[in-house]
Design a protein around this motif. Sequence first.
Motif, mmCIF file in Angstrom:
data_model
loop_
_atom_site.group_PDB
_atom_site.id
_atom_site.type_symbol
_atom_site.label_atom_id
_atom_site.label_comp_id
_atom_site.label_asym_id
_atom_site.label_seq_id
_atom_site.Cartn_x
_atom_site.Cartn_y
_atom_site.Cartn_z
ATOM 1 N N ASN A 291 -10.562 -16.239 11.189
ATOM 2 C CA ASN A 291 -11.836 -16.991 11.282
ATOM 3 C C ASN A 291 -12.075 -17.296 12.586
ATOM 4 O O ASN A 291 -13.395 -17.175 13.129
ATOM 5 N N ARG A 292 -10.984 -17.742 13.316
ATOM 6 C CA ARG A 292 -11.362 -18.129 15.026
ATOM 7 C C ARG A 292 -11.852 -17.112 15.566
ATOM 8 O O ARG A 292 -12.737 -17.232 16.333
ATOM 9 N N LEU A 293 -11.265 -15.863 15.638
ATOM 10 C CA LEU A 293 -11.574 -14.650 16.445
ATOM 11 C C LEU A 293 -13.216 -14.047 16.039
ATOM 12 O O LEU A 293 -13.781 -14.186 16.774
ATOM 13 N N LEU A 294 -13.189 -14.352 14.614
ATOM 14 C CA LEU A 294 -14.520 -13.826 14.271
ATOM 15 C C LEU A 294 -15.788 -14.695 14.561
ATOM 16 O O LEU A 294 -16.711 -14.310 15.164
ATOM 17 N N HIS A 295 -15.463 -15.842 14.563
ATOM 18 C CA HIS A 295 -16.470 -17.153 15.182
ATOM 19 C C HIS A 295 -16.727 -16.866 16.699
ATOM 20 O O HIS A 295 -17.451 -16.927 17.152
ATOM 21 N N ALA A 296 -15.554 -16.685 17.396
ATOM 22 C CA ALA A 296 -15.699 -16.645 18.859
ATOM 23 C C ALA A 296 -16.421 -15.326 19.286
ATOM 24 O O ALA A 296 -17.105 -15.243 20.124
ATOM 25 N N ARG A 301 -18.177 -16.845 22.537
ATOM 26 C CA ARG A 301 -17.314 -17.818 23.080
ATOM 27 C C ARG A 301 -15.997 -17.485 23.249
ATOM 28 O O ARG A 301 -15.118 -18.282 23.365
ATOM 29 N N LEU A 302 -15.606 -16.133 23.625
ATOM 30 C CA LEU A 302 -14.390 -15.916 23.972
ATOM 31 C C LEU A 302 -14.241 -16.160 25.502
ATOM 32 O O LEU A 302 -14.922 -16.585 26.142
ATOM 33 N N ALA A 337 -11.154 -7.400 21.676
ATOM 34 C CA ALA A 337 -11.554 -8.612 20.851
ATOM 35 C C ALA A 337 -12.549 -8.287 19.905
ATOM 36 O O ALA A 337 -12.390 -8.462 18.459
ATOM 37 N N ASP A 338 -13.567 -7.658 20.360
ATOM 38 C CA ASP A 338 -14.585 -7.085 19.771
ATOM 39 C C ASP A 338 -14.296 -6.132 18.472
ATOM 40 O O ASP A 338 -14.800 -6.066 17.334
ATOM 41 N N TRP A 343 -12.770 -4.601 12.987
ATOM 42 C CA TRP A 343 -12.132 -3.961 11.938
ATOM 43 C C TRP A 343 -11.729 -5.046 11.007
ATOM 44 O O TRP A 343 -11.726 -4.758 9.706
ATOM 45 N N LEU A 344 -11.405 -6.324 11.255
ATOM 46 C CA LEU A 344 -11.417 -7.213 10.402
ATOM 47 C C LEU A 344 -12.364 -7.483 9.322
ATOM 48 O O LEU A 344 -12.261 -7.382 8.084
ATOM 49 N N ALA A 345 -13.717 -7.321 9.879
ATOM 50 C CA ALA A 345 -14.898 -7.438 9.156
ATOM 51 C C ALA A 345 -14.972 -6.171 8.198
ATOM 52 O O ALA A 345 -15.392 -6.318 6.964
#
Length: 578
Positions: A291-296, A301-302, A337-338, A343-345
């Motif tokens: 969740n932190r990565l997806l929001h960032a 906000r990276l 990161a993108d 991938w996670l989404a």
Amino acid sequence: MLLQRLAAYAAADPATAPFHRSRLFSWHLDLDRDGRPRSPDLLPLTRTDAKGRVSGVPHTVPIAVRTSGVAANLAADDVQYVLGWHDPDGKPERAAQCLQAFSALSQQWADSEHGRDDPVARAVARFYRDGHHTAITRAETATAKQGVLITVEGQPAYQAPSAAPFWAGEVARRKGDGVSGLCLVCATSGPLLDTVPGKVPARLVPGASNDAALVSINERVFGYDLSTQLACTPVCLTCGEAVTAGLTGVLSSPHATSYGGQDSRMAWWVTDAVEFDVMTLLDRPDPEAVNRLLHAVHEGRLPPEFDTARFCSLTVGGNIARVMVRDWLETPLAHVADAVAAWLADSEITPTWPTGRTHHGLGQMTLATGRWQRQAKRYADFGAKGADRPTGAHRDLLKAALRHAVLPPSLLVHLLNRIRTDGHLDDARAALLRLALLRSPTVTENPMPGLDPTNTTPAYVAGRAFAALEALQYDVTAGKVNTTYADRYFAGAITNPRAALVNGRKDANAWLRKLRRTRGGAAVNHEKTLDELFGLLTAQGGIPARVTIAQQALFLLGYHHQRAHRFATLTRSQETPA
């Protein structure tokens, strides 16, 4: 750029002397300062691990690659080099050549500017010059290729102060081609190598049967413009050593991953100190970290250092004694990161049971491409016989995750065949199906992680209808039936939903009549769901018959979504107070 990054990786960890490698030694030969053996026997050198297994003791010693012929290493080598012993089926003349090469190298060491004042070098040379090696009693269990470590009064001879500088000069003499030029790696002029001075241990390179070299051109047919050796890959001595050391260090680091039965090993590193463990997030996707990565990523906000730090990923396989680079990626960490966020989404899936996971690690998804063992209720292990797992599955998933790439169509075909053969679809396999559909350039549908009532694609609705019929039969029989509707029709329904659904719709009438006698409310709900789903199919032209690969995946995804929705509804009803 790959060679430069490997050399830089090695430079960041200068603990090991140049042209030294770790190997196991089963024996040691102890000398005094006059070169006389302190024991007439070759002494065993072993260790026992926690599981009771006995093996040799590792030492990082002077080693240069032996491509062919006879070439001795310094102060520690095979039995055939140190004592000239050969195996019963070996060649005595070759063992004699090996012994001669080792004793000559020892004398050169003692005579060199580095070793002439070193008592250790003089002791080793005198051991051979005075013929003491002929008096060593042969150990019955010693074989020609086992390692022998020479010590002088208990201290390893390779640790002598003169050993490393002498050995560096010796390797330069052996490996240099006598030509000077511009090094491809460091961009400076100097003597160039003829061959790479080191190899990577075979255990680090899946598919390699011997220790392997990254650059090896020993026949003209392999080289550019029919050139051999390193003619078209100019590398200086220092960089050649650093490249091999860096490659070995990368592949043996904690950031390296490989699985049994797979054709590659992947390692990664970041050029700057950044607290972002990308592979841990992919292998063990913790919900909070996800969740932190997806929001960032979505909110831009990276951290700013993500734009300057470089992410490096290397995937290799082996062929006998050569390293094959299967994939090399160097990109800003922000791009990775993108890609990982995408991938996670794309692989998010509503679990069958509410307590399940919505994201699955790369290892688990790779495991899910293999055979499901029905009795054991688990997937066949990596590398197990009959696992029927594509050898490149992990590599393909890694590429899709780090490069935001599509999955190979062959992987989707294989997965569908395994689901049909196994009769098993779980959350990890459903996540793979959704990922493949979302990344496919030929599929226009964008399937959701969970049930999508607005998706009226016939294949998707057919999968939902099959799950609804399965649920109806289960409620009627309370699961007490020898052969279920799914047992009879699931495999065939994946490729031809019409036959399974037509027969299921006929059976549903009898199931509903029986259920009305005991659970009227449940019968009403089941009938309403079936009428809605079959009505959608009629409105879209009827139940699909022969379907494409993408439609098979949609059918299974609809099936999974409907089942997950049903179990979530049941869980909520049980949790609701009366």
